[in-house]
Design an enzyme around this catalytic site. Structure first.
Site, PDB file in Angstrom:
ATOM      1  CB  SER A 129      29.115 -19.174 -40.177  1.00 41.95           C
ATOM      2  OG  SER A 129      29.156 -20.518 -40.585  1.00 41.95           O
ATOM      3  CG  ASP A 171      -5.088   1.368 -71.103  1.00 40.64           C
ATOM      4  OD1 ASP A 171      -4.797   2.168 -72.009  1.00 40.64           O
ATOM      5  OD2 ASP A 171      -5.627   0.266 -71.310  1.00 40.64           O
ATOM      6  CE  LYS A 224      -3.968  -0.927 -77.636  1.00 39.24           C
ATOM      7  NZ  LYS A 224      -4.951  -1.487 -76.697  1.00 39.24           N
ATOM      8  CE1 TYR A 254      -9.414  -1.516 -82.713  1.00 38.91           C
ATOM      9  CE2 TYR A 254     -10.481  -2.477 -80.788  1.00 38.91           C
ATOM     10  CZ  TYR A 254     -10.563  -1.793 -81.996  1.00 38.91           C
ATOM     11  OH  TYR A 254     -11.775  -1.392 -82.476  1.00 38.91           O
ATOM     12  CD  GLN A 264      -7.000  -4.551 -76.117  1.00 34.79           C
ATOM     13  OE1 GLN A 264      -5.858  -4.117 -76.062  1.00 34.79           O
ATOM     14  NE2 GLN A 264      -7.988  -3.883 -76.680  1.00 34.79           N
ATOM     15  CB  THR A 288      40.763 -24.657 -32.637  1.00 38.73           C
ATOM     16  OG1 THR A 288      39.589 -23.822 -32.630  1.00 38.73           O
ATOM     17  CG2 THR A 288      41.996 -23.791 -32.824  1.00 38.73           C
ATOM     18  N   PRO A 289      38.993 -27.153 -32.647  1.00 40.76           N
ATOM     19  CG  PRO A 289      39.250 -28.985 -31.222  1.00 40.76           C
ATOM     20  CD  PRO A 289      39.966 -27.763 -31.714  1.00 40.76           C
ATOM     21  CG  LEU A 290      37.209 -23.821 -29.372  1.00 37.24           C
ATOM     22  CD1 LEU A 290      37.807 -22.673 -28.576  1.00 37.24           C
ATOM     23  CD2 LEU A 290      36.136 -24.530 -28.569  1.00 37.24           C
ATOM     24  NE  ARG A 316     -24.069   9.523 -69.039  1.00 35.37           N
ATOM     25  CZ  ARG A 316     -25.269   9.685 -68.512  1.00 35.37           C
ATOM     26  NH1 ARG A 316     -25.446  10.589 -67.567  1.00 35.37           N
ATOM     27  NH2 ARG A 316     -26.288   8.969 -68.927  1.00 35.37           N
TER      28      ARG A 316
END
Length: 924
Positions: A376, A114, A45, A41, A89, A369-371, A162
């Protein structure tokens, strides 16, 4: 009929591909075991999918698979955006007990082509036919009925059977198509009479020829779903296939009847394909291929801008598994560390390997600068602008900060203001433990070095050999790493009893020269009193002591290895190549020689996975690796960049940050990181501030913790213009690599409009593609939209990327090229120790490695007091060291410490924990 359906679906798939190039509907078939009928099967498919143009994937689990194994596989398929439908399946052919209903209900309803999940069944029973998937056999039966041209509405229909797969859903489907439906089964006492009333008869009882021809109402439509085998001596197999209806007599009374085989079966397969195509169409209605369906977080801006930690803690981050899903990561590719951070498995890179890369942007800066000048913050602001405001797929890739500076003088590194990685306290502290893993791995090597020297000093060759290759149950055996050492020594033997005395001597004695040891112990804390220590003072060390030192963890070569590795295997090889010392014969001694490579890989196996977080506005961030930007290359990991570039797709952006100024971090990003990764950048973003440019113009010294002099808070265009010489030089440095430069002028509240306009003007005159004023610190992504648009435009221009030097050049020539071209030096001067190291490393075979200059970040020269763009100076090289595993030589320019100290008033004075809420208070 099924051929018509397949042709229609084939055309629909072609139209999808034309509208969305590269897109294909995806179907997955999950099988447990190896039943012959299931294999048959599934092959049908797979064949049908290939004919239509559906990408079908057959996943086969062994019959030893457990329920947990099957559920794990289903979870992965549920999260895979390339899978639009999948089926399990049935039956499940496993030796282990598996609850079939639990399995079918685990399938995501939107992919349950399905139609077997309870949710889809419930929607069908309620009549929500447009919002569910219908089981394929009933759906195929309805299609066959429609093809007859007879109206279903008002007809009397009888369903025999059923089952949940056919009978029950067939009843619902006919009912909601307005038929009057009766369901019968094997226990129905008046079955012939009920069948005889049917205008439409669907039989799915699973009993051979149960319904007789004489029962059928003349002119009825008969759909036979049964497949049964009955004995037949005329067939080679001794049996033949029949349906649930006696076909030969029934066909005389029915107006339409489906044969068995060849009737309902092919239509069932065709309906599976149709449901898959329908699912793909629904996917395309919700999502544009290549575009994330991402929920951004709205900022509530306040003036004045609150402290960073107040802003961070006022934000409610999205659950990190939601972020992972939004960017296309699968559930089994994500390892959660609480609600706000996760590790991403390298399997994601393997899965995405055929995806095109996005645009690659590096953020760098002028000499600061150092700052610091806000690289970021600009990185985060740019990705927030590209993502939350311009709706581009975008990832930030940043370094993990060291706890040394976090508790020292610098504070955290999560960005600032309304441009942060959140939660900032998680980002700045332990994160997921990568730095602790590096500390453990590094110190294991240090312990192994001293222990090996000690044992070689105190034992004979035979005693060493007996302990290195012990007899276990009377058998001696070399480990894999010992086999590699033998091969390195030219000893091609695998039997421990076959070595000669001379070979044993070579094998057991590394003969490390203590004076050449370059490997130091590390700690992720600023502790100036560990800069020089004496080890081995205990009487148990029998007089073997030496001077050593502690470095800060992020300066460990293992951190650089992590950042430059492109996978677990590559990392392991790099770890094994690390040189810790030289032998007394002048040969390099590696971690592989110490036998510690495998243990290092084990300690680092989780650290190699990038860490996923998010920004304040909900855009994704990879936080991974944090190598020093002086003795190492100062960039986040190659792996994070590679995964991010695949996830964002061809039109997306990955923004990464290089440490310090462009002369250091950017140069190393290009010449080291891009050389090893093979990635090519599209845009350089160069961050500049009025404050730093005034300093370069001759302004007074800028010192952390001291108020700025008035030269920096009052307008001074002359001082600013003079300082733009540094900006000009750094723009030229970036353009030297063939990449367009966008200058981001990070505006402070003390800057005047005239000052900002002057910087923009001079940047463009210096050759920048564009220069824009940015206010992202106070406004979040909104304040960087102009920058983001400039980056978009710049990324469309040709990038003629090139390296500064060929690694095959002699070491001294490579150093000279960097000094002259990037720093502006007239020449270099190697001190005697540096010249000796160049000779040694060239002799040892390391001369073709890239160069990683360890220089002050506060000047283009070696002297931190020389600002602007100095020229004509001689760059002194006092020493050269090797990070062979990471893959570079690092010349030392001037003096610098790899173990920072604590200031008089460290940042930790301002950090506290609320014992009730558990929240971190204070400033990072």
């Amino acid at each position: 009929v099924f051929r018509q359906v397949r042709e229609r679906l084939k055309q629909q798939v072609v139209e999808m591909k034309e509208k969305f190039p590269g897109f294909r509907p995806g179907l997955a078939i999950l099988q447990v075991g190896n039943r012959d009928d299931s294999n048959l099967y599934i092959n049908m498919k797979l064949k049908a999918a290939a004919e239509i143009g559906i990408s079908a994937n057959h996943i086969k689990l062994p019959n030893t698979a457990t329920e947990a194994d099957v559920l794990k596989c289903i979870a992965s398929l549920n999260g895979d955006p390339a899978v639009h439908g999948f089926i399990v399946q049935l039956p499940l052919d496993s030796d282990k007990p598996i609850n079939t209903e639990k399995i079918t209900n685990a399938v995501a309803p939107e992919k349950d082509v399905d139609g077997l999940s309870s949710i889809n069944a419930g929607k069908l029973s309620r009549g929500d036919l447009g919002d569910c998937f219908i089981p394929c056999t009933p759906k195929g039966c309805m299609e066959l009925i429609r093809q007859t041209g007879i109206q279903v509405a008002g007809k009397r229909a009888v369903v025999v059977g059923r089952s949940k797969i056919v009978g029950a859903p067939m009843h619902d489907l006919l009912l909601w198509n307005h038929a009057t439906v009766t369901t019968c089964h094997s226990k129905t006492s008046t079955l012939p009479e009920e069948v005889g009333k049917a205008d439409i008869l669907v039989v799915a009882a699973g009993k051979a020829e149960m319904v007789k021809g004489e029962w059928i109402k003349p002119g009825a439509i008969v759909i036979d779903c049964g497949i049964n085998h009955v004995p037949d001596s005329t067939k080679p197999s001794g049996k033949r296939v029949v349906g649930d209806v006696a076909y030969n007599t029934a066909k005389e009374k029915a107006s339409y009847i489906t044969p068995v085989p060849g009737g309902v079966g092919p239509m069932t397969v065709a309906m599976l394909m149709q449901s898959t195509v329908e699912s793909a169409q629904r996917f395309l209605e919700k999502f544009q291929p290549g575009k994330w369906n991402i929920q951004y977080t709205r900022l509530t801006l306040k003036m004045p801008v609150p402290s960073d930690i107040e802003i961070s803690q006022s934000c409610i981050p999205k659950p990190i598994d939601q972020v992972a899903k939004e960017v296309g990561l699968l559930p089994d590719e994500v390892e959660l560390y609480g609600q706000t951070k996760a590790k991403v498995h390298l399997s994601a890179l393997k899965r995405l390997k055929n995806q095109p890369d996005g645009k690659y942007v590096v953020v760098t800066g002028i000499t600061p600068t150092p700052l610091g000048e806000g690289k970021s913050t600009t990185t985060v602001g740019l990705v927030q602008a590209l993502g939350a405001h311009l709706h581009q797929n975008v990832f930030a890739c940043v370094r993990q900060p060291s706890q040394g500076p976090t508790f020292g003088i610098k504070g955290g590194a999560a960005g600032g203001g309304y441009c942060q990685v959140v939660p900032m306290e998680e980002f700045n502290l332990h994160l997921t433990g990568d730095i602790h893993a590096i500390t453990a791995a590094n110190n294991l090597v240090a312990a192994a070095v001293d222990a090996r020297i000690f044992h070689e000093l105190t034992q004979t060759d035979q005693a060493l050999y007996s302990r290195l290759v012990p007899s276990v149950n009377g058998i001696r055996k070399f480990s894999d790493i010992q086999i590699r050492r033998l091969q390195k020594l030219g000893i091609n033997k695998t039997d421990p009893t076959a070595l000669t005395k001379e070979e044993i001597n070579l094998f057991v004695r590394l003969d490390i020269d203590p004076g050449t040891i370059t490997w130091q112990r590390v700690l992720d804390t600023n502790d100036r009193f560990l800069r020089k220590i004496t080890i081995g003072q205990s009487p148990t060390e029998k007089g073997f002591s030496r001077t050593a030192q502690f470095d800060i963890t992020v300066s460990s070569e293992i951190m650089a290895v992590l950042a430059l590795s492109d996978g677990l295997d590559d990392m392991k090889k790099r770890l094994g190549r690390m040189v810790v010392a030289s032998s007394k014969r002048g040969e390099p001694v590696t971690t592989d020689d110490l036998g510690v490579t495998g243990a290092l890989a084990v300690l680092m196996k989780d650290a190699v996975k990038p860490n996923l977080m998010q920004t304040l506005e909900g855009t994704p961030v990879f936080v991974h690796a944090g190598p020093f930007a002086n003795i190492a290359h100062g960039n986040s990991s190659v792996l994070a960049d590679k995964i991010a570039l695949k996830l964002v797709g061809k039109e997306g952006f990955v923004v990464t940050e290089a440490g310090f100024g462009a002369d250091i971090g950017m140069e190393k990003f290009f010449n080291i990181k891009c050389r090893y990764s093979g990635l090519r950048p599209h845009v350089v973003v160069l961050v500049a501030t009025v404050r730093a440019l005034k300093m370069h113009g001759g302004g007074p010294a800028v010192t952390a913790g001291v108020p700025l002099p008035k030269e920096y808070t009052e307008e001074n265009l002359q001082l600013l213009a003079k300082g733009c010489s540094n900006l000009n030089k750094q723009i030229q440095n970036a353009r030297m690599f063939g990449v367009p430069v966008v200058v981001a002028v990070n505006a402070f509240k003390t800057d005047t409009k005239a000052e900002l306009a002057l910087v923009v003007q001079l940047a463009k005159e210096a050759g920048a593609f564009d220069a824009v004023e940015c206010t992202h610190w106070a406004e979040g992504g909104k304040g960087a939209v102009a920058l983001a648009q400039a980056v978009q435009r710049a990324s469309q221009t040709p990038s003629n990327f090139r390296f500064l030097y060929n690694v095959e050049l002699p070491v001294i020539d490579k150093i000279r090229l960097i000094a002259q071209q990037i720093y502006g030096a007239s020449d270099i001067e190697l001190l005697p120790e540096a010249q000796e190291k160049v000779t040694l490393y060239t002799k040892q075979g390391f001369g073709n490695l890239p160069i990683c200059m360890a220089k002050t970040h506060l000047s283009l020269s070696h002297d931190p007091e020389r600002k602007g763009a100095p020229t004509g100076f001689i760059l002194p090289i006092r020493d050269v060291r090797a990070s062979v595993g990471a893959g570079f030589l690092y010349p030392l320019v001037g003096t610098m410490s790899t173990m920072p100290g604590l200031p008089t008033r460290p940042c930790f004075y301002d950090i506290d924990l609320d014992p009730v809420s558990g929240e971190v208070n204070g400033l990072f």
